[in-house]
Design a protein around this motif. Structure first.
Motif, short mmCIF file in Angstrom:
data_model
loop_
_atom_site.label_atom_id
_atom_site.label_comp_id
_atom_site.label_asym_id
_atom_site.label_seq_id
_atom_site.Cartn_x
_atom_site.Cartn_y
_atom_site.Cartn_z
N UNK A 44 17.07 -24.96 -38.83
CA UNK A 44 16.98 -23.71 -38.05
C UNK A 44 17.77 -23.82 -36.75
N UNK A 45 18.36 -22.72 -36.34
CA UNK A 45 19.20 -22.73 -35.14
C UNK A 45 18.42 -23.17 -33.90
N UNK A 46 17.12 -22.95 -33.91
CA UNK A 46 16.30 -23.32 -32.75
C UNK A 46 16.32 -24.82 -32.49
N UNK A 47 16.60 -25.62 -33.53
CA UNK A 47 16.61 -27.07 -33.36
C UNK A 47 17.84 -27.57 -32.60
N UNK A 48 18.84 -26.71 -32.45
CA UNK A 48 20.05 -27.13 -31.74
C UNK A 48 19.74 -27.48 -30.29
N UNK A 49 18.73 -26.84 -29.74
CA UNK A 49 18.38 -27.09 -28.34
C UNK A 49 17.86 -28.50 -28.11
N UNK A 50 17.52 -29.22 -29.17
CA UNK A 50 17.05 -30.60 -29.03
C UNK A 50 18.16 -31.56 -28.65
N UNK A 51 19.39 -31.14 -28.86
CA UNK A 51 20.52 -32.05 -28.66
C UNK A 51 21.17 -31.79 -27.30
N UNK A 52 21.26 -32.83 -26.46
CA UNK A 52 21.89 -32.67 -25.14
C UNK A 52 23.33 -32.18 -25.27
N UNK A 53 23.72 -31.32 -24.36
CA UNK A 53 25.08 -30.76 -24.41
C UNK A 53 25.66 -30.67 -23.02
N UNK A 54 26.98 -30.55 -22.97
CA UNK A 54 27.70 -30.37 -21.71
C UNK A 54 28.45 -29.04 -21.79
N UNK A 55 28.41 -28.24 -20.74
CA UNK A 55 29.09 -26.93 -20.77
C UNK A 55 30.60 -27.08 -20.75
N UNK A 56 31.31 -26.03 -21.09
CA UNK A 56 32.78 -26.06 -21.03
C UNK A 56 33.24 -26.37 -19.60
N UNK A 57 34.40 -27.02 -19.50
CA UNK A 57 34.99 -27.28 -18.20
C UNK A 57 36.50 -27.14 -18.30
N UNK A 58 37.22 -27.54 -17.28
CA UNK A 58 38.67 -27.34 -17.27
C UNK A 58 39.38 -28.23 -18.29
N UNK A 59 38.69 -29.28 -18.76
CA UNK A 59 39.28 -30.18 -19.75
C UNK A 59 38.93 -29.77 -21.18
N UNK A 60 37.72 -29.29 -21.39
CA UNK A 60 37.23 -28.95 -22.72
C UNK A 60 36.72 -27.51 -22.72
N UNK A 61 37.33 -26.62 -23.51
CA UNK A 61 37.00 -25.20 -23.41
C UNK A 61 35.74 -24.79 -24.17
N UNK A 62 35.06 -25.73 -24.83
CA UNK A 62 33.85 -25.39 -25.57
C UNK A 62 32.71 -26.34 -25.19
N UNK A 63 31.50 -25.94 -25.55
CA UNK A 63 30.33 -26.78 -25.31
C UNK A 63 30.42 -28.06 -26.14
N UNK A 64 30.10 -29.18 -25.50
CA UNK A 64 30.16 -30.46 -26.19
C UNK A 64 28.74 -31.00 -26.41
#
Length: 263
Positions: free
Chosen positions: A11-31
């Motif tokens: 389920x898409x709700x489980x994605x929130x369990x995984x730590x992520x980093x927001x986009x920045x000037x080096x990477x245009x998408x969430x990592x």
């Protein structure tokens, strides 16, 4: 061989369990850290890697990050290009899961006007959409395949994936020779595949008395100038290479690729 079943997407709700980093000037998408670790496992796969080992690595990657676009992409590749007989329905499911995961991870992508290949972070999504279109084409769902190919070309007009050829031959396969010819005429520097496909179009028009012999000759000369190995292969006067080592304009491996599409 016993091939493991294609894993499900949580389920898409489980994605929130995984730590992520927001986009920045080096990477245009969430990592996602787990996604990067899963990708490292997928990248252990080489061209020579046996299917069973590929399946093992892909299963490991999805256990680590069940939303891995790269893992589902590779699963689709196995079904569509490595197993005998091909399994386009299973490939379609794998590529569809890759597209679904990409949209969950990076929802902004499908709303962008351009998705440039130069940003390597965008490539899994572009590959997923193109892979799904190839599976749909294999299943005979040409309208959806053409729609997918056209979308990839629209958002990445530099066409690093060669979808121009896919659009053209899907139009030919659908029987829409008029649209195929119109599409060919928009190409500034068509490669051998398109030029030899255009020979089929013009010759068909000639047989129906709507094209002159000179038009056929002109199309044929243009095609021969792109790759002169094709006629011999089409007429069985020249053997097809067993396996393309590298495809370069004008070489025999390119000719084999052309013959596989127009022969």
């Amino acid at each position: 061989m016993n091939f493991p079943p294609l894993p499900s997407i949580p389920p898409a709700s489980q994605l929130s369990r995984y730590p992520s980093s927001p986009p920045d000037f080096m990477t245009p998408i969430t990592r996602y850290e787990a996604d990067e670790r899963a990708r490292d496992i997928v990248y252990e796969i080489y061209e020579e890697t046996p299917i069973d080992e590929r399946a093992y690595l892909l299963t490991r990657a999805l256990q680590l990050f069940p939303f891995s676009v790269d893992a589902f992409l590779n699963w689709g590749y196995i079904y569509l290009y490595m197993v005998t007989p091909r399994k386009p329905q299973e490939a379609k499911e794998a590529y569809q899961k890759a597209v679904t995961c990409a949209k969950l991870l990076w929802p902004e992508l499908e709303h962008q006007d351009t998705i440039e290949w130069g940003h390597i972070e965008y490539r899994p999504y572009l590959r997923a959409v193109a892979g799904l279109a190839h599976a749909q084409q294999d299943l005979g769902d040409l309208d959806e395949a053409i729609k997918g190919f056209r979308y990839v070309l629209r958002v990445n007009p530099s066409d690093n994936q060669g979808v121009r050829e896919d659009i053209f031959f899907a139009l030919l396969e659908s029987g829409d020779y008029t649209l195929a010819e119109q599409f060919f005429q928009t190409q500034e520097d068509p490669e051998a595949d398109l030029c030899w496909g255009n020979v089929l179009i013009v010759f068909r028009k000639f047989r129906r008395d709507v094209a002159e012999e000179e038009e056929v000759q002109k199309a044929l000369v243009s095609a021969i100038m792109t790759n002169n190995h094709v006629p011999g292969m089409l007429l069985n006067l020249q053997a097809l290479p067993n396996r393309p080592s590298s495809i370069s304009p004008g070489n025999k491996d390119e000719a084999k690729k052309v013959v596989n599409r127009v022969g």
